[in-house]
Write an enzyme that holds these catalytic residues in place. Structure first.
Site, PDB file in Angstrom:
ATOM      1  N   CYS A  35      22.053  -3.000 -19.446  1.00 55.97           N
ATOM      2  CA  CYS A  35      20.624  -3.146 -19.166  1.00 55.97           C
ATOM      3  C   CYS A  35      19.903  -1.813 -19.285  1.00 55.97           C
ATOM      4  O   CYS A  35      18.677  -1.777 -19.328  1.00 55.97           O
ATOM      5  CB  CYS A  35      20.401  -3.737 -17.776  1.00 55.97           C
ATOM      6  SG  CYS A  35      20.998  -2.693 -16.450  1.00 55.97           S
ATOM      7  N   CYS A 104      23.226  -5.344 -10.367  1.00 53.22           N
ATOM      8  CA  CYS A 104      22.297  -4.310  -9.914  1.00 53.22           C
ATOM      9  C   CYS A 104      22.797  -3.694  -8.603  1.00 53.22           C
ATOM     10  O   CYS A 104      22.675  -2.487  -8.389  1.00 53.22           O
ATOM     11  CB  CYS A 104      20.908  -4.899  -9.725  1.00 53.22           C
ATOM     12  SG  CYS A 104      20.407  -5.999 -11.069  1.00 53.22           S
TER      13      CYS A 104
HETATM   14 FE1  FES Z   1      20.085  -3.487 -14.742  1.00 59.92          FE
HETATM   15 FE2  FES Z   1      19.198  -4.625 -12.581  1.00 59.92          FE
HETATM   16  S1  FES Z   1      18.925  -5.307 -14.628  1.00 59.92           S
HETATM   17  S2  FES Z   1      20.399  -2.842 -12.730  1.00 59.92           S
END
Ligand code: FES
Length: 144
Positions: A35, A104
């Site tokens: 991400c 996360c």
């Molecule tokens: Fe990457 Fe939350 S989407 S840490």
């Protein structure tokens, strides 16, 4: 049910312990390649106790809420307790996270551990390498 708990929204909107720290005793930075989010944690440590914590998170709302909660959970605690902090505990304290957001909270656990490892290394404190090699978080176990 709302996607995010009130606690998540609260810690996202009013994150605790945001910022940097001059002359921190340990700094840990971790990222999630998928991400692209990055989390950095600064620790002030006095006589094996974490007396202050700050964080900077470049990431999603869940990552910000997780770092905020994690810093609250380790502040004032001995290092040994901070090392026990799991992403599961952070998630539970937040009243839960959606399944696709659990990673996360893993960042928060890893950032805390990375900062403690940094403290150990800077001070030439012996540590168990094995303990830091494998992430024992629920997320990793799920995908093992
Ligand atoms: Fe990457 Fe939350 S989407 S840490």
């Amino acid at each position: 049910m709302a996607l995010y708990s009130e606690k998540v929204m609260d810690h996202f909107r009013n994150p605790r312990n945001v910022g940097t720290m001059e002359n921190a005793d340990g700094v840990g930075e971790v990222g999630n390649a998928k991400c692209g989010d990055i989390m950095k944690i600064y620790l002030r440590i006095e006589q094996d106790v974490i007396t202050d914590v700050k964080f900077e998170t470049f990431g999603c709302g869940s990552a910000i809420a997780s770092s905020s909660m994690a810093t609250e959970m380790i502040k004032g605690k001995p290092i040994s307790e901070a090392l026990e902090l799991t992403n599961k505990a952070v998630t539970e304290a937040l009243g839960g996270l959606p399944a696709h957001k659990l990673h996360c909270s893993v960042l928060a656990e890893e950032a805390v551990r990375a900062a403690i490892l940094d403290y150990y290394k800077r001070n030439h404190i012996p540590y168990n390498e094995e303990e830091f090699k494998q992430c024992k978080c629920a997320h990793c176990e799920e995908h093992a």
